[in-house]
Design a protein around this motif. Structure first.
Motif, PDB file in Angstrom:
ATOM      1  N   GLN A  53       0.830  -1.207   0.000  1.00 36.31           N
ATOM      2  CA  GLN A  53       0.000   0.000   0.000  1.00 36.31           C
ATOM      3  C   GLN A  53       0.860   1.251   0.000  1.00 36.31           C
ATOM      4  OE1 GLN A  53      -2.830  -0.207   3.215  1.00 36.31           O
ATOM      5  NE2 GLN A  53      -3.638  -2.174   2.534  1.00 36.31           N
ATOM      6  N   ARG A  54       1.931   1.238   0.788  1.00 38.67           N
ATOM      7  CA  ARG A  54       2.834   2.388   0.851  1.00 38.67           C
ATOM      8  C   ARG A  54       3.460   2.653  -0.524  1.00 38.67           C
ATOM      9  NH1 ARG A  54       5.737   0.846   5.027  1.00 38.67           N
ATOM     10  NH2 ARG A  54       7.248  -0.271   3.773  1.00 38.67           N
ATOM     11  N   THR A  55       3.870   1.604  -1.192  1.00 38.96           N
ATOM     12  CA  THR A  55       4.504   1.754  -2.507  1.00 38.96           C
ATOM     13  C   THR A  55       3.526   2.293  -3.534  1.00 38.96           C
ATOM     14  OG1 THR A  55       6.053  -0.042  -2.019  1.00 38.96           O
ATOM     15  CG2 THR A  55       5.718   0.517  -4.344  1.00 38.96           C
ATOM     16  N   VAL A  56       2.331   1.714  -3.589  1.00 37.15           N
ATOM     17  CA  VAL A  56       1.353   2.132  -4.601  1.00 37.15           C
ATOM     18  C   VAL A  56       0.902   3.574  -4.368  1.00 37.15           C
ATOM     19  CG1 VAL A  56      -0.960   1.716  -5.538  1.00 37.15           C
ATOM     20  CG2 VAL A  56       0.610  -0.198  -5.186  1.00 37.15           C
ATOM     21  N   ILE A  57       0.583   3.935  -3.132  1.00 32.05           N
ATOM     22  CA  ILE A  57       0.113   5.302  -2.881  1.00 32.05           C
ATOM     23  C   ILE A  57       1.239   6.308  -3.130  1.00 32.05           C
ATOM     24  CG2 ILE A  57       0.533   5.479  -0.385  1.00 32.05           C
ATOM     25  CD1 ILE A  57      -2.226   6.856  -0.175  1.00 32.05           C
ATOM     26  N   ALA A  58       2.457   5.936  -2.792  1.00 30.73           N
ATOM     27  CA  ALA A  58       3.582   6.846  -3.047  1.00 30.73           C
ATOM     28  C   ALA A  58       3.777   7.050  -4.548  1.00 30.73           C
ATOM     29  CB  ALA A  58       4.861   6.303  -2.418  1.00 30.73           C
ATOM     30  N   MET A  59       3.713   5.992  -5.300  1.00 29.15           N
ATOM     31  CA  MET A  59       3.894   6.112  -6.749  1.00 29.15           C
ATOM     32  C   MET A  59       2.770   6.929  -7.382  1.00 29.15           C
ATOM     33  SD  MET A  59       5.241   2.241  -7.540  1.00 29.15           S
ATOM     34  CE  MET A  59       5.853   2.449  -9.212  1.00 29.15           C
ATOM     35  N   ARG A  60       1.537   6.639  -6.985  1.00 32.32           N
ATOM     36  CA  ARG A  60       0.388   7.309  -7.601  1.00 32.32           C
ATOM     37  C   ARG A  60       0.208   8.741  -7.113  1.00 32.32           C
ATOM     38  NH1 ARG A  60      -3.979   4.940  -9.830  1.00 32.32           N
ATOM     39  NH2 ARG A  60      -4.284   7.086 -10.490  1.00 32.32           N
ATOM     40  N   ASP A  61       0.143   8.923  -5.802  1.00 29.87           N
ATOM     41  CA  ASP A  61      -0.271  10.213  -5.244  1.00 29.87           C
ATOM     42  C   ASP A  61       0.885  11.142  -4.883  1.00 29.87           C
ATOM     43  OD1 ASP A  61      -2.832   9.278  -5.550  1.00 29.87           O
ATOM     44  OD2 ASP A  61      -3.146   8.840  -3.432  1.00 29.87           O
ATOM     45  N   VAL A  62       2.052  10.591  -4.644  1.00 34.23           N
ATOM     46  CA  VAL A  62       3.191  11.435  -4.298  1.00 34.23           C
ATOM     47  C   VAL A  62       4.030  11.725  -5.535  1.00 34.23           C
ATOM     48  CG1 VAL A  62       5.273  11.641  -2.872  1.00 34.23           C
ATOM     49  CG2 VAL A  62       3.210  10.586  -1.918  1.00 34.23           C
ATOM     50  N   GLU A  63       4.348  10.666  -6.276  1.00 36.20           N
ATOM     51  CA  GLU A  63       5.217  10.816  -7.440  1.00 36.20           C
ATOM     52  C   GLU A  63       4.458  11.090  -8.737  1.00 36.20           C
ATOM     53  OE1 GLU A  63       7.851   7.444  -7.496  1.00 36.20           O
ATOM     54  OE2 GLU A  63       8.266   7.659  -5.353  1.00 36.20           O
ATOM     55  N   GLY A  64       3.156  10.876  -8.744  1.00 35.62           N
ATOM     56  CA  GLY A  64       2.340  11.205  -9.906  1.00 35.62           C
ATOM     57  C   GLY A  64       2.351  10.191 -11.034  1.00 35.62           C
ATOM     58  N   TRP A  65       2.690   8.945 -10.739  1.00 39.71           N
ATOM     59  CA  TRP A  65       2.683   7.912 -11.766  1.00 39.71           C
ATOM     60  C   TRP A  65       1.244   7.618 -12.185  1.00 39.71           C
ATOM     61  CZ3 TRP A  65       6.665   3.486 -11.737  1.00 39.71           C
ATOM     62  CH2 TRP A  65       7.922   3.961 -11.376  1.00 39.71           C
ATOM     63  N   SER A  66       1.069   7.207 -13.421  1.00 37.65           N
ATOM     64  CA  SER A  66      -0.254   6.786 -13.885  1.00 37.65           C
ATOM     65  C   SER A  66      -0.536   5.376 -13.380  1.00 37.65           C
ATOM     66  CB  SER A  66      -0.315   6.798 -15.413  1.00 37.65           C
ATOM     67  OG  SER A  66       0.462   5.721 -15.944  1.00 37.65           O
ATOM     68  N   SER A  67      -1.799   5.005 -13.417  1.00 40.02           N
ATOM     69  CA  SER A  67      -2.194   3.667 -13.017  1.00 40.02           C
ATOM     70  C   SER A  67      -1.454   2.619 -13.851  1.00 40.02           C
ATOM     71  CB  SER A  67      -3.707   3.511 -13.186  1.00 40.02           C
ATOM     72  OG  SER A  67      -4.106   2.206 -12.888  1.00 40.02           O
ATOM     73  N   GLU A  68      -1.375   2.854 -15.132  1.00 41.62           N
ATOM     74  CA  GLU A  68      -0.696   1.905 -16.028  1.00 41.62           C
ATOM     75  C   GLU A  68       0.787   1.781 -15.680  1.00 41.62           C
ATOM     76  OE1 GLU A  68      -0.039   1.010 -20.789  1.00 41.62           O
ATOM     77  OE2 GLU A  68      -0.999   2.876 -20.159  1.00 41.62           O
ATOM     78  N   GLU A  69       1.432   2.895 -15.384  1.00 40.03           N
ATOM     79  CA  GLU A  69       2.850   2.854 -15.024  1.00 40.03           C
ATOM     80  C   GLU A  69       3.074   2.051 -13.742  1.00 40.03           C
ATOM     81  OE1 GLU A  69       4.521   7.098 -16.754  1.00 40.03           O
ATOM     82  OE2 GLU A  69       3.340   7.118 -14.900  1.00 40.03           O
ATOM     83  N   VAL A  70       2.205   2.242 -12.760  1.00 38.90           N
ATOM     84  CA  VAL A  70       2.324   1.508 -11.501  1.00 38.90           C
ATOM     85  C   VAL A  70       2.098   0.020 -11.744  1.00 38.90           C
ATOM     86  CG1 VAL A  70       1.314   1.162  -9.205  1.00 38.90           C
ATOM     87  CG2 VAL A  70       1.695   3.481 -10.073  1.00 38.90           C
ATOM     88  N   ARG A  71       1.059  -0.304 -12.498  1.00 41.54           N
ATOM     89  CA  ARG A  71       0.763  -1.712 -12.781  1.00 41.54           C
ATOM     90  C   ARG A  71       1.941  -2.382 -13.474  1.00 41.54           C
ATOM     91  NH1 ARG A  71      -3.938   0.349 -15.123  1.00 41.54           N
ATOM     92  NH2 ARG A  71      -3.357  -0.651 -17.074  1.00 41.54           N
ATOM     93  N   ASN A  72       2.509  -1.706 -14.452  1.00 45.67           N
ATOM     94  CA  ASN A  72       3.636  -2.290 -15.179  1.00 45.67           C
ATOM     95  C   ASN A  72       4.875  -2.425 -14.301  1.00 45.67           C
ATOM     96  OD1 ASN A  72       2.149  -2.547 -17.540  1.00 45.67           O
ATOM     97  ND2 ASN A  72       2.807  -0.569 -18.342  1.00 45.67           N
ATOM     98  N   ALA A  73       5.172  -1.423 -13.514  1.00 40.01           N
ATOM     99  CA  ALA A  73       6.364  -1.452 -12.666  1.00 40.01           C
ATOM    100  C   ALA A  73       6.270  -2.516 -11.578  1.00 40.01           C
ATOM    101  CB  ALA A  73       6.593  -0.082 -12.028  1.00 40.01           C
ATOM    102  N   LEU A  74       5.071  -2.713 -11.047  1.00 37.13           N
ATOM    103  CA  LEU A  74       4.892  -3.653  -9.942  1.00 37.13           C
ATOM    104  C   LEU A  74       4.269  -4.975 -10.365  1.00 37.13           C
ATOM    105  CD1 LEU A  74       3.626  -1.136  -7.217  1.00 37.13           C
ATOM    106  CD2 LEU A  74       5.969  -1.938  -7.647  1.00 37.13           C
ATOM    107  N   ASP A  75       3.985  -5.120 -11.644  1.00 34.07           N
ATOM    108  CA  ASP A  75       3.370  -6.327 -12.192  1.00 34.07           C
ATOM    109  C   ASP A  75       2.071  -6.661 -11.458  1.00 34.07           C
ATOM    110  OD1 ASP A  75       3.163  -8.438 -14.005  1.00 34.07           O
ATOM    111  OD2 ASP A  75       4.205  -9.833 -12.657  1.00 34.07           O
ATOM    112  N   LEU A  76       1.179  -5.673 -11.411  1.00 31.14           N
ATOM    113  CA  LEU A  76      -0.114  -5.826 -10.755  1.00 31.14           C
ATOM    114  C   LEU A  76      -1.230  -5.809 -11.792  1.00 31.14           C
ATOM    115  CD1 LEU A  76       0.288  -3.218  -7.874  1.00 31.14           C
ATOM    116  CD2 LEU A  76       0.413  -5.703  -7.652  1.00 31.14           C
TER     117      LEU A  76
END
Length: 85
Positions: free
Chosen positions: A34-57
């Protein structure tokens, strides 16, 4: 620094800084995923697709993890602002 006519009093600045610190504390207390996903999305501004690809979710899993993380941070902030910390 912005001119005082912009309407932010010293008290408002202190409250804003305290609130940001509380949000950071709440994020730091989350489980790792949860910490990783929220940091990537809401702190760093990554898109949903970028997070999914980076974390294989999957899309659904990323959404669920983000929702849970945001809910916990929101609850921590509400408790803090209500004086229940």
């Amino acid at each position: 620094s912005p001119p005082r006519t912009w309407g932010r009093s010293p008290e408002a600045e202190v409250l804003a800084a305290e609130t940001r610190a509380e949000v950071r504390r709440a994020i730091e207390s989350l489980p790792p995923a949860q910490r990783t996903v929220i940091a990537m999305r809401d702190v760093e501004g990554w898109s949903s697709e970028e997070v999914r690809n980076a974390l294989d979710l999957s899309e659904t899993n990323q959404r669920v993890i983000l929702h849970r993380a945001r809910s916990k941070v929101r609850k921590a902030l509400e408790d803090y602002l209500d004086g229940e910390t």
